[in-house]
Scaffold this motif. Structure first.
Motif, mmCIF file in Angstrom:
data_model
loop_
_atom_site.group_PDB
_atom_site.id
_atom_site.type_symbol
_atom_site.label_atom_id
_atom_site.label_comp_id
_atom_site.label_asym_id
_atom_site.label_seq_id
_atom_site.Cartn_x
_atom_site.Cartn_y
_atom_site.Cartn_z
ATOM 1 N N ILE A 148 16.042 -22.117 -22.680
ATOM 2 C CA ILE A 148 15.842 -23.189 -22.572
ATOM 3 C C ILE A 148 16.681 -23.542 -23.501
ATOM 4 O O ILE A 148 16.572 -22.609 -25.156
ATOM 5 N N ILE A 149 18.006 -24.604 -23.790
ATOM 6 C CA ILE A 149 18.650 -24.793 -25.113
ATOM 7 C C ILE A 149 17.798 -25.641 -26.110
ATOM 8 O O ILE A 149 17.865 -26.171 -25.981
ATOM 9 N N TYR A 150 17.742 -24.989 -27.345
ATOM 10 C CA TYR A 150 17.065 -25.847 -28.454
ATOM 11 C C TYR A 150 18.378 -26.701 -29.265
ATOM 12 O O TYR A 150 19.113 -25.667 -30.539
ATOM 13 N N ASP A 151 17.908 -28.047 -29.708
ATOM 14 C CA ASP A 151 19.115 -28.464 -30.416
ATOM 15 C C ASP A 151 17.527 -28.613 -31.968
ATOM 16 O O ASP A 151 16.516 -29.540 -31.862
ATOM 17 N N LYS A 152 18.382 -28.071 -33.047
ATOM 18 C CA LYS A 152 17.395 -28.334 -34.093
ATOM 19 C C LYS A 152 17.672 -28.861 -34.885
ATOM 20 O O LYS A 152 15.903 -29.937 -35.626
ATOM 21 N N ASP A 153 18.891 -30.311 -34.821
ATOM 22 C CA ASP A 153 18.646 -31.714 -35.079
ATOM 23 C C ASP A 153 17.573 -32.727 -34.931
ATOM 24 O O ASP A 153 17.364 -32.822 -35.627
ATOM 25 N N THR A 154 17.611 -32.523 -33.245
ATOM 26 C CA THR A 154 16.858 -33.301 -32.720
ATOM 27 C C THR A 154 15.820 -33.146 -32.434
ATOM 28 O O THR A 154 14.272 -34.095 -32.223
ATOM 29 N N LYS A 155 15.258 -31.595 -32.245
ATOM 30 C CA LYS A 155 14.237 -31.107 -32.118
ATOM 31 C C LYS A 155 13.857 -31.181 -30.733
ATOM 32 O O LYS A 155 12.753 -31.664 -30.949
ATOM 33 N N LYS A 156 14.808 -31.526 -29.729
ATOM 34 C CA LYS A 156 14.362 -31.251 -29.222
ATOM 35 C C LYS A 156 15.642 -30.074 -28.015
ATOM 36 O O LYS A 156 15.674 -30.176 -28.605
ATOM 37 N N ALA A 157 14.988 -30.120 -26.260
ATOM 38 C CA ALA A 157 15.929 -29.446 -26.001
ATOM 39 C C ALA A 157 17.185 -29.949 -25.347
ATOM 40 O O ALA A 157 16.524 -31.563 -24.723
ATOM 41 N N VAL A 212 21.886 -21.028 -17.896
ATOM 42 C CA VAL A 212 22.283 -20.282 -16.602
ATOM 43 C C VAL A 212 23.163 -19.279 -16.251
ATOM 44 O O VAL A 212 23.893 -19.352 -16.940
ATOM 45 N N ILE A 213 22.810 -18.148 -15.752
ATOM 46 C CA ILE A 213 22.906 -17.259 -15.064
ATOM 47 C C ILE A 213 23.487 -17.485 -13.428
ATOM 48 O O ILE A 213 22.598 -17.779 -12.885
ATOM 49 N N ASP A 214 25.188 -17.244 -13.484
ATOM 50 C CA ASP A 214 25.140 -17.221 -11.958
ATOM 51 C C ASP A 214 25.195 -15.854 -11.335
ATOM 52 O O ASP A 214 25.032 -15.156 -11.104
ATOM 53 N N ALA A 215 23.507 -16.218 -10.737
ATOM 54 C CA ALA A 215 22.774 -14.716 -9.374
ATOM 55 C C ALA A 215 23.869 -14.316 -8.577
ATOM 56 O O ALA A 215 24.246 -13.066 -8.540
ATOM 57 N N GLU A 216 25.335 -14.585 -8.515
ATOM 58 C CA GLU A 216 25.903 -13.623 -7.792
ATOM 59 C C GLU A 216 27.602 -13.335 -8.207
ATOM 60 O O GLU A 216 27.921 -12.476 -7.755
ATOM 61 N N ILE A 228 10.981 -18.093 -19.130
ATOM 62 C CA ILE A 228 11.937 -18.746 -20.200
ATOM 63 C C ILE A 228 11.497 -19.477 -20.930
ATOM 64 O O ILE A 228 12.450 -19.210 -22.002
ATOM 65 N N LEU A 229 10.364 -19.978 -21.593
ATOM 66 C CA LEU A 229 9.393 -20.440 -22.789
ATOM 67 C C LEU A 229 9.820 -19.046 -23.563
ATOM 68 O O LEU A 229 9.760 -19.444 -24.853
ATOM 69 N N LEU A 230 9.131 -17.728 -23.055
ATOM 70 C CA LEU A 230 9.272 -16.798 -24.487
ATOM 71 C C LEU A 230 11.120 -15.878 -24.786
ATOM 72 O O LEU A 230 10.980 -15.912 -25.966
#
Length: 567
Positions: free
Chosen positions: A270-279, A284-288, A312-314
């Motif tokens: 999950i991409i975290y935005d340090k300015d908004t303190k939100k995700a 994503v990796i395309d599995a194919e 994912i969280l870790l």
């Protein structure tokens, strides 16, 4: 620059749902019905309802290997072959273990399926509510953290989930197993009725036996057909008679025209935005193709199954969250639990030789927990329930005699002489901080990601409980007139019940829990986790109905908060 901004716009949604199993399907349905544009990401292949249930209508003789696994399948699925779920009839539902390895510090059987629908296509469908006892146990005996909710908070959402999913069952007015909104129950067979009557009389109202509460429709419901009593559920149900993402939540979400499903999409972090303190989204990796891409949204629902979500969280580390997203408490990855089972007793029922069953009922009986309640005190905490049932012995017992001729043929066309009745225990496991998962960076999967390491074991409390799970079953069967009763313990390891839970638990205190009472991360308020990882304790009931209710409740809250501008 223009290309990028267009791409970003194209890849932006109101909400992202990670995973398409029982809880992910519910999240997609609820969020789209409340007006959000939703992207559902599934790491495996697409499975279309009916069309892709290729073996659902096959006869036994149409299987190339008569239902058995090939040596090649055993080689590529060393974990999935440890127990019964993986078979020739449903082999495409189960993950290739060589492509997706994990590290077992102690033995843990991790059964996984990567495809749209997830384990909603393979689950056992037993659907029970937790009771106030279950929500209060942690606070009372000091194990784990207190639940931030009680039964009254979830009860209307259980109603809501049952009405949509369709649960058949019998109301019993039993405090440890709250009644729900049921479709007509399936029938107990003649032996089960006899056992019920004698057992309940013997225990004078302190124990009950009821038909299983199951997400198999007994009457047509919400445009889905009723159960055909084939008991081939693990192949996918073309009648839509059992609850799955494909038969129920996905069609509802698709009807809103606000859902995009993207299979072969492995969420790496999950991409975290340090300015908004939100995700702000997910990578994503395309599995194919192994190509990486980013998707953006105002809220993220993480429903990748307990261990999938925890990975994912870790793996979502940043300067603000060096130990994993929302892990200031240090609890993320800890308190892993699973039910323990595979022990109980069985014996023979006499006097029913002229009776037989109708069809193949995809359901058994249930004896709810009665231990450590009122005057029933044990030398361990919590307790267990029983699942089981009665049936005529399989005819193939005669084959061992290698009999020939007319008598043998006559015998083959009749059911066996005896009825068997069995009770198998399902026990609660306590939350232990040291039962944990963490990321092993020394090993990689097919896509170059590090893998999860699992360090989990049953302890003294569970071992003591297993003795009673056997002995109580034998005592109940004998009290019910069953003969030649024998106990068994076929050994159990964590993971086998496929009910893993607890690694991102809910709680009121951010210092000791990952999520609040709305399944919302204490530290990142636009991320919600509503699969099994959120559970502070696991009771002894099958958990999926609780995941459905928690998910519907969290979606309702998330959308309201979004509209108020609080998220």
């Amino acid at each position: 620059m223009n290309i990028n901004s267009n791409l970003k716009e194209e890849n932006t949604y109101d909400a992202i749902v990670v995973g398409s199993g029982i809880s992910g399907g519910w999240a997609a349905k609820e969020l789209t019905e409340k007006g959000l544009r939703v992207l559902m990401l599934e790491r495996g292949m697409n499975i279309e309802h009916i069309k892709d249930y290729e073996t659902a209508m096959k006869n036994p003789w149409e299987f190339k290997h008569a239902g058995k696994l090939t040596e090649e399948q055993k080689k590529t699925h060393p974990v999935q072959t440890r127990d019964y779920p993986y078979s020739e009839a449903n082999e495409k539902w189960w993950v290739n273990d060589l492509e997706c390895p994990y590290t077992e510090d102690k033995r843990f059987d991790w059964y996984r399926g990567f495809h749209v629908g997830g384990k909603s296509l393979m689950w056992g469908r037993q659907s029970y509510r937790l009771s106030d006892h279950n929500f209060e146990d942690n606070a009372k005996d000091g194990h784990g953290t207190d639940w931030p909710i009680r039964y009254k908070d979830l009860s209307p959402w259980y109603d809501y989930a049952e009405k949509f999913a369709g649960i058949s069952g019998q109301a019993e007015n039993w405090p440890l197993l709250p009644d729900g909104i049921f479709l007509p129950p399936m029938d107990l067979n003649c032996v089960e009725k006899s056992v019920k009557e004698r057992m309940e009389k013997h225990y004078k109202g302190t124990r009950i036996l009821t038909i299983g509460r199951t997400a198999n429709l007994t009457v047509p419901h919400n445009g889905r057909g009723n159960c055909q009593y084939r008991n081939l559920c693990s192949r996918g149900c073309p009648f839509g008679a059992y609850f799955s993402t494909q038969s129920a939540t996905l069609p509802a979400a698709m009807a809103t025209k606000r859902l995009t499903v993207r299979p072969y999409s492995i969420v790496n972090h999950i991409i975290y935005d340090k300015d908004t303190k939100k995700a702000k989204g997910v990578m994503v990796i395309d599995a194919e193709t192994n190509e990486t891409m980013e998707f953006y949204a105002k809220i993220v629902f993480v429903n990748g199954s307990t261990l999938g979500s925890t990975f994912i969280l870790l793996n979502s580390t940043s300067e603000a969250h060096p130990e994993g997203l929302g892990n200031a408490s240090g609890q993320l990855g800890h308190n892993l639990m699973d039910h323990h089972f595979r022990c109980g007793a069985s014996g023979k029922a006499e006097g029913f030789e002229d009776k037989y069953t109708y069809g193949r009922r995809a359901n058994g009986i249930y004896v709810p927990r009665y231990q450590n309640i009122g005057n029933d005190k044990r030398d361990y905490l919590r307790g267990f329930g029983y699942q089981g049932g009665a049936s005529r012995s399989p005819w193939h017992e005669e084959v061992a005699e290698l009999a020939f001729g007319g008598d043998f043929k006559d015998k083959m066309s009749l059911p066996a002489d005896t009825w068997n009745m069995g009770l198998g225990g399902f026990g609660e496991m306590l939350p232990y901080y040291e039962n944990k998962v963490y990321i092993n960076h020394d090993k990689k999967d097919k896509w170059g990601q590090p893998v999860l390491a699992i360090d989990c074991e049953y302890k003294e409390n569970e071992k003591k409980m297993r003795i009673d799970m056997m002995n109580d079953a034998a005592e109940m069967l004998e009290a019910s007139g069953i003969k030649n009763v024998e106990t068994y313990d076929n050994e159990c390891y964590p993971g086998m019940a496929i009910h893993e839970m607890g690694t991102a638990r809910m709680g009121n205190d951010p210092k000791t829990s990952v999520l609040n009472k709305w399944n919302q991360m204490h530290e990142v308020n636009n991320v919600f986790v509503t699969d099994g990882s959120c559970m502070p304790s696991i009771a002894c009931q099958n958990p999926s109905l609780t995941f459905m209710a928690l998910t519907a409740r969290a979606c309702d809250y998330a959308v309201k908060e979004l509209k108020k501008g609080n998220i």
